[in-house]
Design an enzyme around this catalytic site. Sequence first.
Site, PDB file in Angstrom:
ATOM      1  N   GLU A  33       0.816  -1.215   0.000  1.00 44.02           N
ATOM      2  CA  GLU A  33       0.000   0.000   0.000  1.00 44.02           C
ATOM      3  C   GLU A  33       0.849   1.264   0.000  1.00 44.02           C
ATOM      4  O   GLU A  33       0.414   2.296  -0.488  1.00 44.02           O
ATOM      5  CB  GLU A  33      -0.947  -0.003   1.199  1.00 44.02           C
ATOM      6  CG  GLU A  33      -2.024   1.049   1.124  1.00 44.02           C
ATOM      7  CD  GLU A  33      -3.191   0.766   2.039  1.00 44.02           C
ATOM      8  OE1 GLU A  33      -3.686   1.709   2.668  1.00 44.02           O
ATOM      9  OE2 GLU A  33      -3.630  -0.399   2.129  1.00 44.02           O
ATOM     10  N   ASP A  93      -2.864  -3.183   2.829  1.00 42.14           N
ATOM     11  CA  ASP A  93      -3.341  -3.403   4.193  1.00 42.14           C
ATOM     12  C   ASP A  93      -4.464  -4.422   4.213  1.00 42.14           C
ATOM     13  O   ASP A  93      -5.346  -4.422   3.336  1.00 42.14           O
ATOM     14  CB  ASP A  93      -3.829  -2.088   4.806  1.00 42.14           C
ATOM     15  CG  ASP A  93      -2.662  -1.220   5.271  1.00 42.14           C
ATOM     16  OD1 ASP A  93      -1.503  -1.659   5.130  1.00 42.14           O
ATOM     17  OD2 ASP A  93      -2.912  -0.113   5.772  1.00 42.14           O
ATOM     18  N   TYR A 126      -1.466  -4.780  13.807  1.00 48.30           N
ATOM     19  CA  TYR A 126      -2.310  -4.028  12.859  1.00 48.30           C
ATOM     20  C   TYR A 126      -3.281  -3.085  13.586  1.00 48.30           C
ATOM     21  O   TYR A 126      -4.015  -3.507  14.488  1.00 48.30           O
ATOM     22  CB  TYR A 126      -3.096  -5.020  11.997  1.00 48.30           C
ATOM     23  CG  TYR A 126      -3.889  -4.370  10.890  1.00 48.30           C
ATOM     24  CD1 TYR A 126      -3.261  -3.887   9.749  1.00 48.30           C
ATOM     25  CD2 TYR A 126      -5.274  -4.237  10.983  1.00 48.30           C
ATOM     26  CE1 TYR A 126      -3.981  -3.287   8.727  1.00 48.30           C
ATOM     27  CE2 TYR A 126      -6.006  -3.647   9.966  1.00 48.30           C
ATOM     28  CZ  TYR A 126      -5.354  -3.173   8.846  1.00 48.30           C
ATOM     29  OH  TYR A 126      -6.071  -2.576   7.843  1.00 48.30           O
TER      30      TYR A 126
END
Length: 690
Positions: free
Chosen positions: A10, A106, A304
């Site tokens: 990303e 992601d 995350y």
Amino acid sequence: MTMHKLVIAEKPSVAQSIAKVIGANERKDGYLEGNGYLVSWCFGHLIELAEPQNYDDRYRTWDIESLPIVPEHWKYLVSSSTRKQYTLLKKLMERKDVDSLVEATDAGREGELIFRLVYSQTGSRKPFERLWISSMEDTAIQEGFEKLQPSAAYDALYESALCRECADWIVGINATRLFSCLYGETLNIGRVMTPTLALTVDREKDISSFVPVPFYTVTLHFPEFDVVSRRFETQDEAAHLMDACMQEKEAVVESVEKKQKSEKPPLLFDLTSLQREANRTLGYTAKQTLDYLQSLYEKKLVTYPRTDSRYLTDDMAGMLPDLCHAVAGKFGWKDKLSVHPEQVINSKKVTDHHAVIPTKSMAESKLEDLPRGEKEVLTLVVSRLLAAVGDPMKYMETRMVMKSGGADFTAKGRTVQDAGWRLLDRFFSRKKEKEAAVLPDLQKGNHLTFTEAECREGKTEPPNHYTENSLLAAMEKAGAKETPDEAERKGLGTPATRAAIIEKLVSKGFLNRVSDKKVNNLIPTETGKALIRAVPEKIKSPSMTAEWEQKLLQVEKDQLQPEEFMDEIEEMVRAIVQETEKQENIRDMNEKKIIGKCPVCGSDVMETQKGWFCSCQDCHFGLWRDNAYFKKIGKELTEPVVTELLSDGQTKLVGCTSQRTGKKYNAILHMTADEKQRPSFHMEFEKRST
């Protein structure tokens, strides 16, 4: 010919971390290469939905007659600012030595959309697999590549992301144009943004309409504690009781109840609960917290960030004790550490990603050079993990009832027997907790003489203004009553989007951050209030938008067809346009004053709350009341000045102030429009006065 896998991340920093692990160490122009891999990246969204005029040129003009705008086939365009990177990715995909791809954006709905739109726009048909990880640690990346998932497993997630994007476009474009045309100024309306704004407007209504109700209590003061009566509606009732107590000069113990209680450790953080805690204790906005957390994630210090779960998966139980001891030692905890993994383990309550926790890498990293914000957010994450697996706090709660003057008085006390997880909480926060009252050991029938009886007046309090903390909580709970109990995701937006929604409301001038005693309240502006008055319930209803969010989750789980969801959105927008068109008198509700002609296109210039703007939607000419140029010369932009500038192109200003010398001067101010249709000023100076 050596064949390669093309890995697309990303952003560059993530691509570099992945490349290091898989051995793609040779730097090229816009990508890395090595060990059978090419690794490149996006810059967020490279592909965006086309504007209405890209479907039909007649949509360049904003008018109600052209609504609703509902594309039959969606068009996507390459973002002009990122065209170079898109072109590079397309070339890499088309290389003959690239036989497959790895989607490494992601691991969430937006990450899925970012990759798939690029893949679709290039027309590539090469197979790809999905890298799905919850940590940027080397071991997590390595394990992720060993267990790459088939792309088809995330098709439904992609459909959900498309539905979200298209629904936002349909509602935003149509509602914004509809109500902007009706009210004569641009009113930005969003599927999630507007219901969130409605929450703050409703709260301010509750505050402004609140009528405080006085009440009265009697307090008896003893050397070691106080007891308080019930509330009375009138001062006379309270005064009568106080007089009766003063005559007796003592109180007798009616009952003493003691209960053994415990306070469970808190849950781990998901993104929203961490944003709330960071706002409450550190004053950070939701966006600041997310930015700090994202940076910590990319530095491999936390897992995350964009998660909506507060638990860990069953397979993580074994690693928790070592992780907890390692991070506790890193932060200087030297006492015994209790670790109860079962308190935070529940795979059934984990959706795409588990709760936010520190990584093993964190315990081995140097933290001294971290920016202050990142260090403080990391400290919250570490302290929450250690508290969540800690012992419960145990205490004895005492409730005592005493009688005097014929009335009951009560007092509560608490004796902490085992601080448990609270010790860790205090260690990391470095703040002293307010000690709970401790009552003396009394028995039923004991008589005690009080030192003073006091009649106190109080008032019921209005609701508090929304802060970032409380608004996030309200967004999370919005529509919860109408949402099924088994629903995994409720509320307005998602943990990943709520910060952006609040920031957009502020940047669009619908909300202001107003400081009050170290707290930043979120207060709707007059423009924000006017917007909520203008739009119908369907658009500003939190429960309806929360219901849509639940349906998007059903699409994601392949339980609802995307067409069904989009049909419902389109039907709602058509109904809003038709119903609003019938309200002929709505145009008169917010009449704007015409103050002159636009120097760019000749259309009427209208006066609004924020300034004076061209009525033509395609024209960018406007004069803001809060004008930087006029501030610079110590003057205020007023209606008479604007009128002269529009009619004559110039106006005389008396008493301007030099920023450099502070002296006053007079000048003729000339106004023209630049190539971007915006006002440009220059001065013709008169003789300076002292």
